[in-house]
Motif scaffolding. Structure first.
Motif, PDB file in Angstrom:
ATOM      1  N   ALA A 136      21.614  -3.062   2.203  1.00 34.88           N
ATOM      2  CA  ALA A 136      20.906  -3.744   3.285  1.00 34.88           C
ATOM      3  C   ALA A 136      19.408  -3.476   3.220  1.00 34.88           C
ATOM      4  CB  ALA A 136      21.468  -3.306   4.631  1.00 34.88           C
ATOM      5  N   GLY A 137      19.037  -2.221   2.958  1.00 30.50           N
ATOM      6  CA  GLY A 137      17.625  -1.900   2.855  1.00 30.50           C
ATOM      7  C   GLY A 137      16.971  -2.469   1.611  1.00 30.50           C
ATOM      8  N   LEU A 138      17.728  -2.528   0.522  1.00 30.27           N
ATOM      9  CA  LEU A 138      17.175  -3.044  -0.730  1.00 30.27           C
ATOM     10  C   LEU A 138      16.853  -4.533  -0.647  1.00 30.27           C
ATOM     11  CD1 LEU A 138      19.472  -1.140  -3.239  1.00 30.27           C
ATOM     12  CD2 LEU A 138      16.972  -0.971  -3.151  1.00 30.27           C
ATOM     13  N   VAL A 139      17.603  -5.270   0.165  1.00 30.46           N
ATOM     14  CA  VAL A 139      17.358  -6.701   0.315  1.00 30.46           C
ATOM     15  C   VAL A 139      15.900  -6.980   0.675  1.00 30.46           C
ATOM     16  CG1 VAL A 139      17.860  -8.664   1.820  1.00 30.46           C
ATOM     17  CG2 VAL A 139      19.736  -7.343   0.837  1.00 30.46           C
ATOM     18  N   ASP A 140      15.299  -6.059   1.421  1.00 28.26           N
ATOM     19  CA  ASP A 140      13.926  -6.266   1.884  1.00 28.26           C
ATOM     20  C   ASP A 140      12.854  -5.859   0.877  1.00 28.26           C
ATOM     21  OD1 ASP A 140      14.821  -7.200   4.355  1.00 28.26           O
ATOM     22  OD2 ASP A 140      14.884  -5.187   5.216  1.00 28.26           O
ATOM     23  N   VAL A 141      13.246  -5.153  -0.194  1.00 29.29           N
ATOM     24  CA  VAL A 141      12.211  -4.609  -1.097  1.00 29.29           C
ATOM     25  C   VAL A 141      12.337  -5.066  -2.543  1.00 29.29           C
ATOM     26  CG1 VAL A 141      11.897  -2.577   0.367  1.00 29.29           C
ATOM     27  CG2 VAL A 141      13.474  -2.456  -1.562  1.00 29.29           C
ATOM     28  N   VAL A 142      13.519  -5.534  -2.959  1.00 28.26           N
ATOM     29  CA  VAL A 142      13.674  -5.944  -4.356  1.00 28.26           C
ATOM     30  C   VAL A 142      13.477  -7.448  -4.488  1.00 28.26           C
ATOM     31  CG1 VAL A 142      15.213  -4.027  -4.908  1.00 28.26           C
ATOM     32  CG2 VAL A 142      16.193  -6.198  -4.126  1.00 28.26           C
ATOM     33  N   PRO A 143      13.087  -7.922  -5.663  1.00 30.24           N
ATOM     34  CA  PRO A 143      12.846  -9.357  -5.842  1.00 30.24           C
ATOM     35  C   PRO A 143      14.148 -10.140  -5.998  1.00 30.24           C
ATOM     36  CG  PRO A 143      12.509  -8.196  -7.912  1.00 30.24           C
ATOM     37  CD  PRO A 143      12.771  -7.140  -6.881  1.00 30.24           C
ATOM     38  N   GLU A 144      14.040 -11.439  -5.862  1.00 30.78           N
ATOM     39  CA  GLU A 144      15.148 -12.314  -6.226  1.00 30.78           C
ATOM     40  C   GLU A 144      15.271 -12.323  -7.755  1.00 30.78           C
ATOM     41  OE1 GLU A 144      17.155 -13.433  -4.164  1.00 30.78           O
ATOM     42  OE2 GLU A 144      16.068 -13.403  -2.258  1.00 30.78           O
ATOM     43  N   PRO A 145      16.472 -12.448  -8.298  1.00 26.26           N
ATOM     44  CA  PRO A 145      17.759 -12.681  -7.634  1.00 26.26           C
ATOM     45  C   PRO A 145      18.512 -11.411  -7.257  1.00 26.26           C
ATOM     46  CG  PRO A 145      18.040 -12.864  -9.992  1.00 26.26           C
ATOM     47  CD  PRO A 145      16.577 -12.556  -9.776  1.00 26.26           C
ATOM     48  N   VAL A 146      17.894 -10.242  -7.412  1.00 26.06           N
ATOM     49  CA  VAL A 146      18.576  -8.990  -7.071  1.00 26.06           C
ATOM     50  C   VAL A 146      18.874  -8.942  -5.581  1.00 26.06           C
ATOM     51  CG1 VAL A 146      18.497  -6.478  -7.219  1.00 26.06           C
ATOM     52  CG2 VAL A 146      17.398  -7.858  -8.988  1.00 26.06           C
ATOM     53  N   ALA A 147      17.936  -9.381  -4.748  1.00 20.95           N
ATOM     54  CA  ALA A 147      18.157  -9.372  -3.306  1.00 20.95           C
ATOM     55  C   ALA A 147      19.355 -10.245  -2.937  1.00 20.95           C
ATOM     56  CB  ALA A 147      16.907  -9.857  -2.584  1.00 20.95           C
ATOM     57  N   THR A 148      19.516 -11.364  -3.604  1.00 21.60           N
ATOM     58  CA  THR A 148      20.656 -12.234  -3.327  1.00 21.60           C
ATOM     59  C   THR A 148      21.964 -11.544  -3.648  1.00 21.60           C
ATOM     60  OG1 THR A 148      19.382 -14.257  -3.700  1.00 21.60           O
ATOM     61  CG2 THR A 148      21.766 -14.418  -3.949  1.00 21.60           C
ATOM     62  N   LEU A 149      22.011 -10.834  -4.768  1.00 18.63           N
ATOM     63  CA  LEU A 149      23.218 -10.093  -5.137  1.00 18.63           C
ATOM     64  C   LEU A 149      23.555  -9.062  -4.061  1.00 18.63           C
ATOM     65  CD1 LEU A 149      25.440  -9.174  -7.123  1.00 18.63           C
ATOM     66  CD2 LEU A 149      23.751  -7.627  -8.124  1.00 18.63           C
ATOM     67  N   TYR A 150      22.567  -8.284  -3.649  1.00 18.69           N
ATOM     68  CA  TYR A 150      22.838  -7.229  -2.686  1.00 18.69           C
ATOM     69  C   TYR A 150      23.199  -7.784  -1.324  1.00 18.69           C
ATOM     70  CZ  TYR A 150      21.340  -3.716  -6.042  1.00 18.69           C
ATOM     71  OH  TYR A 150      21.252  -2.899  -7.123  1.00 18.69           O
ATOM     72  N   ARG A 151      22.605  -8.876  -0.962  1.00 19.49           N
ATOM     73  CA  ARG A 151      22.964  -9.528   0.294  1.00 19.49           C
ATOM     74  C   ARG A 151      24.428  -9.968   0.264  1.00 19.49           C
ATOM     75  NH1 ARG A 151      19.330 -13.061  -0.040  1.00 19.49           N
ATOM     76  NH2 ARG A 151      17.633 -11.849   0.894  1.00 19.49           N
ATOM     77  N   GLY A 152      24.862 -10.448  -0.886  1.00 21.04           N
ATOM     78  CA  GLY A 152      26.239 -10.894  -1.026  1.00 21.04           C
ATOM     79  C   GLY A 152      27.252  -9.766  -1.055  1.00 21.04           C
ATOM     80  N   LEU A 153      26.824  -8.573  -1.466  1.00 18.74           N
ATOM     81  CA  LEU A 153      27.739  -7.439  -1.548  1.00 18.74           C
ATOM     82  C   LEU A 153      27.948  -6.747  -0.208  1.00 18.74           C
ATOM     83  CD1 LEU A 153      26.620  -5.700  -4.884  1.00 18.74           C
ATOM     84  CD2 LEU A 153      28.642  -7.121  -4.496  1.00 18.74           C
ATOM     85  N   LEU A 154      27.101  -7.015   0.762  1.00 16.19           N
ATOM     86  CA  LEU A 154      27.160  -6.288   2.028  1.00 16.19           C
ATOM     87  C   LEU A 154      28.528  -6.378   2.711  1.00 16.19           C
ATOM     88  CD1 LEU A 154      23.725  -6.911   3.751  1.00 16.19           C
ATOM     89  CD2 LEU A 154      24.797  -4.707   3.321  1.00 16.19           C
ATOM     90  N   ALA A 155      29.071  -7.567   2.842  1.00 17.73           N
ATOM     91  CA  ALA A 155      30.315  -7.737   3.585  1.00 17.73           C
ATOM     92  C   ALA A 155      31.474  -7.025   2.912  1.00 17.73           C
ATOM     93  CB  ALA A 155      30.630  -9.220   3.761  1.00 17.73           C
ATOM     94  N   SER A 156      31.562  -7.135   1.577  1.00 16.94           N
ATOM     95  CA  SER A 156      32.676  -6.487   0.883  1.00 16.94           C
ATOM     96  C   SER A 156      32.551  -4.977   0.931  1.00 16.94           C
ATOM     97  CB  SER A 156      32.775  -6.981  -0.561  1.00 16.94           C
ATOM     98  OG  SER A 156      31.583  -6.725  -1.271  1.00 16.94           O
ATOM     99  N   GLU A 157      31.331  -4.438   0.818  1.00 14.57           N
ATOM    100  CA  GLU A 157      31.151  -2.995   0.899  1.00 14.57           C
ATOM    101  C   GLU A 157      31.523  -2.478   2.290  1.00 14.57           C
ATOM    102  OE1 GLU A 157      30.371  -0.835  -1.536  1.00 14.57           O
ATOM    103  OE2 GLU A 157      30.394  -2.511  -2.935  1.00 14.57           O
ATOM    104  N   ALA A 158      31.159  -3.214   3.324  1.00 15.82           N
ATOM    105  CA  ALA A 158      31.539  -2.818   4.680  1.00 15.82           C
ATOM    106  C   ALA A 158      33.051  -2.870   4.858  1.00 15.82           C
ATOM    107  CB  ALA A 158      30.847  -3.719   5.700  1.00 15.82           C
ATOM    108  N   ARG A 159      33.694  -3.853   4.263  1.00 18.30           N
ATOM    109  CA  ARG A 159      35.155  -3.936   4.328  1.00 18.30           C
ATOM    110  C   ARG A 159      35.799  -2.759   3.612  1.00 18.30           C
ATOM    111  NH1 ARG A 159      35.373  -8.449   2.301  1.00 18.30           N
ATOM    112  NH2 ARG A 159      36.064  -8.005   0.176  1.00 18.30           N
ATOM    113  N   HIS A 160      35.268  -2.375   2.450  1.00 18.04           N
ATOM    114  CA  HIS A 160      35.797  -1.215   1.726  1.00 18.04           C
ATOM    115  C   HIS A 160      35.675   0.049   2.571  1.00 18.04           C
ATOM    116  CE1 HIS A 160      35.004  -3.233  -2.454  1.00 18.04           C
ATOM    117  NE2 HIS A 160      35.841  -3.909  -1.699  1.00 18.04           N
ATOM    118  N   PHE A 161      34.540   0.213   3.213  1.00 17.33           N
ATOM    119  CA  PHE A 161      34.326   1.359   4.094  1.00 17.33           C
ATOM    120  C   PHE A 161      35.411   1.427   5.161  1.00 17.33           C
ATOM    121  CE2 PHE A 161      32.333   1.498   8.434  1.00 17.33           C
ATOM    122  CZ  PHE A 161      32.489   2.846   8.659  1.00 17.33           C
TER     123      PHE A 161
END
Length: 206
Positions: A136-161
């Motif tokens: 979530a924090g990286l989305v604000d500091v890394v460039p695209e397309p890395v931010a898009t990847l991390y934004r997409g991983l948020l929901a699945s990581e929260a589900r794993h938790f």
């Protein structure tokens, strides 16, 4: 704005974790993007390996087998996504040393059963929650397309938790708060104390 702060499925992560990642770690991540992605890929493989290891060890627990098989598949899919992005960006995938974070947490896992199972699941919940917070924090500091990847991983990581935490509570058949608190305190110590080498789960730069 931090991607967890606006609401949604992952907001409970911020209530669960004892502290936020220091801003200096995110500054380091922005300046070391290739290293971040290499270690992130390694972390996804290790997460899949942990789930597979429990699949082999605890064959008498149907719900555990079902959840962990899905987790292992998703972690490997995340590895594929990170690796594909690295290839797209021209970043070489290579072997690097691990951070002390996961190894230190796992070092506190009890060796007797069912303590070993319960603690391993609790560590899984803590690691997944911290990963979610960092995505979530990286989305604000890394460039695209890395931010898009991390934004997409948020929901699945929260589900794993949530899956790991729920499995730990059910396998314990009772209160796990004391053990969980011990791992959360260790997590806070590890992510706020300095590290000489930058990694996905390292503390701030020393």
């Amino acid at each position: 704005m931090n991607a967890l702060a606006g609401g949604g499925a992952a907001t409970d992560v911020l209530d669960f974790l004892p502290c936020r990642t220091p801003s200096s770690w995110f500054d380091e991540a922005r300046d070391n993007l290739p290293l971040l992605l290499v270690d992130h890929a390694n972390c996804e493989k290790k997460a899949a390996s942990t789930a597979l290891g429990m699949l082999y060890r605890y064959v008498d627990r149907p719900e555990l087998l079902y959840r962990l098989s899905r987790l292992a598949r998703e972690e490997l899919r995340h590895f594929e996504q990170v690796h594909a992005l690295m290839q797209r960006l021209g970043i070489e995938y290579r072997q690097i040393s691990s951070s002390r974070y996961a190894a230190t947490l796992m070092g506190r896992v009890r060796r007797d059963e069912p303590g070993r199972l319960i603690d391993t699941l609790l560590v899984g919940a803590v690691v997944e929650a911290r990963s979610c917070e960092r995505f979530a924090g990286l989305v604000d500091v890394v460039p695209e397309p890395v931010a898009t990847l991390y934004r997409g991983l948020l929901a699945s990581e929260a589900r794993h938790f949530r899956h790991y935490l729920g499995l730990a509570h059910r396998c314990a058949g009772g209160d796990t708060s004391d053990r969980l608190q011990a791992f959360l305190e260790l997590d806070a110590e590890l992510v706020t104390s300095t590290d000489a080498e930058f990694r996905f789960h390292s503390g701030p730069p020393g």
